[in-house]
Design a protein around this motif. Structure first.
Motif, PDB file in Angstrom:
ATOM      1  N   LYS A  95      26.083  46.889 -21.285  1.00 44.27           N
ATOM      2  CA  LYS A  95      25.719  45.916 -20.252  1.00 44.27           C
ATOM      3  C   LYS A  95      25.142  46.599 -19.022  1.00 44.27           C
ATOM      4  N   VAL A  96      25.802  47.632 -18.552  1.00 42.84           N
ATOM      5  CA  VAL A  96      25.366  48.250 -17.303  1.00 42.84           C
ATOM      6  C   VAL A  96      24.151  49.148 -17.487  1.00 42.84           C
ATOM      7  N   SER A 101      20.381  45.140 -14.867  1.00 43.84           N
ATOM      8  CA  SER A 101      21.712  44.848 -14.357  1.00 43.84           C
ATOM      9  C   SER A 101      21.965  45.667 -13.105  1.00 43.84           C
ATOM     10  N   GLU A 102      22.756  45.103 -12.205  1.00 45.25           N
ATOM     11  CA  GLU A 102      23.130  45.807 -10.994  1.00 45.25           C
ATOM     12  C   GLU A 102      24.649  45.846 -10.907  1.00 45.25           C
ATOM     13  N   VAL A 103      25.228  46.957 -11.331  1.00 47.24           N
ATOM     14  CA  VAL A 103      26.667  47.167 -11.261  1.00 47.24           C
ATOM     15  C   VAL A 103      26.878  48.509 -10.594  1.00 47.24           C
ATOM     16  N   THR A 105      28.252  52.125  -9.531  1.00 44.62           N
ATOM     17  CA  THR A 105      28.726  53.234 -10.358  1.00 44.62           C
ATOM     18  C   THR A 105      30.240  53.280 -10.416  1.00 44.62           C
ATOM     19  N   VAL A 108      31.728  50.711 -12.715  1.00 47.94           N
ATOM     20  CA  VAL A 108      31.576  51.110 -14.116  1.00 47.94           C
ATOM     21  C   VAL A 108      32.660  52.108 -14.499  1.00 47.94           C
ATOM     22  N   SER A 112      35.377  50.826 -17.229  1.00 41.91           N
ATOM     23  CA  SER A 112      35.195  51.397 -18.560  1.00 41.91           C
ATOM     24  C   SER A 112      36.289  52.394 -18.926  1.00 41.91           C
ATOM     25  N   VAL A 304      32.089  41.726 -15.966  1.00 41.98           N
ATOM     26  CA  VAL A 304      30.912  42.576 -16.197  1.00 41.98           C
ATOM     27  C   VAL A 304      30.117  42.073 -17.400  1.00 41.98           C
TER      28      VAL A 304
END
Length: 508
Positions: A95-96, A101-103, A105, A108, A112, A304
């Motif tokens: 996804k990231v 996409s704007e997630v 760091t 994440v 994750s 997310v």
């Protein structure tokens, strides 16, 4: 909750077999004090060595079964947990890694790792809960066979206690969810600050960044203490109730033994079961906190996975191929979709990402293509990377760490830009290539790109996807894309003079 159900469904085989084996292990453990009581009454009390040997052998087989069941069951469950955590990390990464996409760091990193692991622990919590229920049921049945009142204490007391403890579950869930949310924000902020430490120092913002992290860390600490306080009270209450139930069973059994209603072996069994029941009671009482943690982490992962990246612009590509032109593109609100659309793997198109990637080795190894060495000096000047080379005694042979960790953000951007210019693609797409450099260097780079790729007679095309006025000023024309639709076209000067929205986006 959808993610938790999906986690269970795709691991249902291992969870089912693991639950049965853990249930068998717990059931065998509950049978141990019952069997010891039988040995006391039928072998020790009668003085029969044959029966003592027989029942001791049965006890040995029982221990063998419960040991094998536990080892096999936990192996199944640990494999399921590891595989599921890996799957969740891959889903989050997929996804990231979508360029649209704007997630952050840091988000994440925490989602994750910590959240993926905590969500997958559900596959261990359910078998443990099942095992605790099996152990409690067998213990209650064993007590009922000795004395109905003793069995009723467990059969009636356990559900009452669990129902009472469950009333605290919503509060525990809220506190744990809040703790994980603010802890995740603090970890995210720490990761983002460390990643951008050099640029922060460059603009003198490190003290403000430190204060911001200090506030986030204190908020995380406060949430952790609130959650710990709630869990502490809950654990204290559950331990107290479990101990009172076990003590009540033992005291009642002692009274029955003194009055001759149960034998010595049965007394041993009751005392053993009362002591053993502390373990399944502890599991049953801790379960709300476990499930609250898994649920809170699953919700963060779902947030997310539910992100919908900006859709690529509809219809034909709004930015037609250019030959000999330097075209600026201003995209509102997000350029990610357009960059993804252009990065189609065509050999004639090179898309240089906004976040440059360097590998361990020398500067020369990060830049040079064997066929491009003749242009190296010219490209270094155009990208202002000659200053980076000159800053090190070894020059082009200066060793850099993986991902250019020892370089500033501006140095990494300039080296990555030099590498892209050396490739000489027919169409070069640059996405915000100068965000980490100072204004003077940015103007020099803008003029360098223009002079290098768009000399008279050049057939090379360049797309500058940016809101930098220095870069847009050297383009032949600018295309404004808003919500996937081209809304304006013109020179930078003309648009800046006539389009208020463009002026607000660019002339900041």
């Amino acid at each position: 909750m959808n993610l938790l159900w999906r986690t269970l469904l795709r691991n249902r085989g291992r969870v089912a077999s693991g639950s049965l084996l853990i249930g068998l292990h717990q059931g065998c453990q509950a049978v141990v004090p019952i069997l010891i009581g039988v040995i006391v009454d039928r072998a020790v009390a009668t003085g029969s060595l044959g029966r003592l040997a027989l029942w001791t052998g049965v006890l040995g087989v029982l221990f063998l079964v419960l040991t094998v069941a536990y080892r096999t069951g936990t192996r199944q469950l640990m494999r399921a947990i590891a595989d599921e955590a890996h799957r969740l990390r891959l889903e989050v990464a997929a996804k990231v890694l979508d360029p649209r996409s704007e997630v952050r760091t840091g988000d994440v990193l925490t989602i994750s790792t910590t959240d993926a692991d905590t969500t997958s622990y559900l596959l261990d919590y359910l078998p443990r809960l099942f095992g605790a229920l099996v152990a409690t049921a067998i213990s209650a049945i064993g007590l009922c066979l000795i004395s109905v009142p003793l069995g009723l204490v467990v059969l009636i007391g356990t559900p009452v206690v669990l129902i009472g403890l469950q009333r605290a579950a919503p509060r525990i869930t809220r506190r744990i969810a809040a703790r994980q949310e603010v802890a995740g924000r603090a970890a995210s902020l720490a990761t983002d600050l460390v990643t951008g430490l050099r640029p922060l120092r460059g603009i003198g913002a490190q003290d403000a960044a430190a204060r911001r992290y200090r506030d986030a860390s204190r908020e995380s600490l406060a949430a952790t203490l609130r959650a710990a306080k709630t869990l502490g009270w809950f654990q204290a209450a559950s331990d107290t109730v479990s101990t009172l139930v076990a003590c009540g069973i033992a005291i009642l059994a002692g009274w029955f033994a003194l009055s001759g209603r149960i034998s010595a072996g049965e007394l041993v069994t009751v005392i053993g079961l009362a002591a053993f029941l502390g373990e399944p009671f502890a599991t049953l009482s801790a379960a709300p906190g476990w499930f609250a943690s898994s649920r809170a982490s699953a919700e963060r992962i779902e947030a997310v996975l539910a992100l919908r990246p900006a859709a690529p612009p509809g219809g034909d590509n709004p930015v037609p191929p250019v030959a000999g032109e330097c075209v600026g593109v201003v995209v509102e609100p997000d350029a990610g979709a357009l960059v993804a659309l252009l990065d189609d793997g065509s050999p004639d198109v090179l898309v240089a990402p906004h976040l440059p990637e360097l590998f361990s080795g020398t500067i020369r190894e990060n830049l040079l293509d064997p066929d491009s060495s003749e242009q190296l000096g010219e490209v270094l000047r155009a990208s202002a990377a000659d200053d980076v080379v000159a800053a090190h005694p070894d020059g082009l042979d200066h060793a850099i760490a993986d991902r250019g960790a020892a370089l500033s953000g501006g140095q990494r951007q300039r080296l990555a830009l030099a590498r892209a210019l050396l490739a000489r693609p027919r169409l070069l797409v640059l996405h915000e290539p100068t965000t980490a450099v100072d204004a003077v260097t940015e103007h020099a780079i803008a003029r360098g790109i223009r002079d290098l790729r768009h000399r008279p007679g050049s057939t090379l095309g360049t797309l500058l996807i940016t809101t930098s006025p220095a870069l847009l000023a050297v383009t032949d024309r600018v295309i404004v894309v808003r919500d996937g639709t081209v809304v304006a076209t013109g020179t930078h000067a003309a648009l800046a003079a006539t389009d208020d929205t463009y002026r607000a986006a660019v002339l900041r």
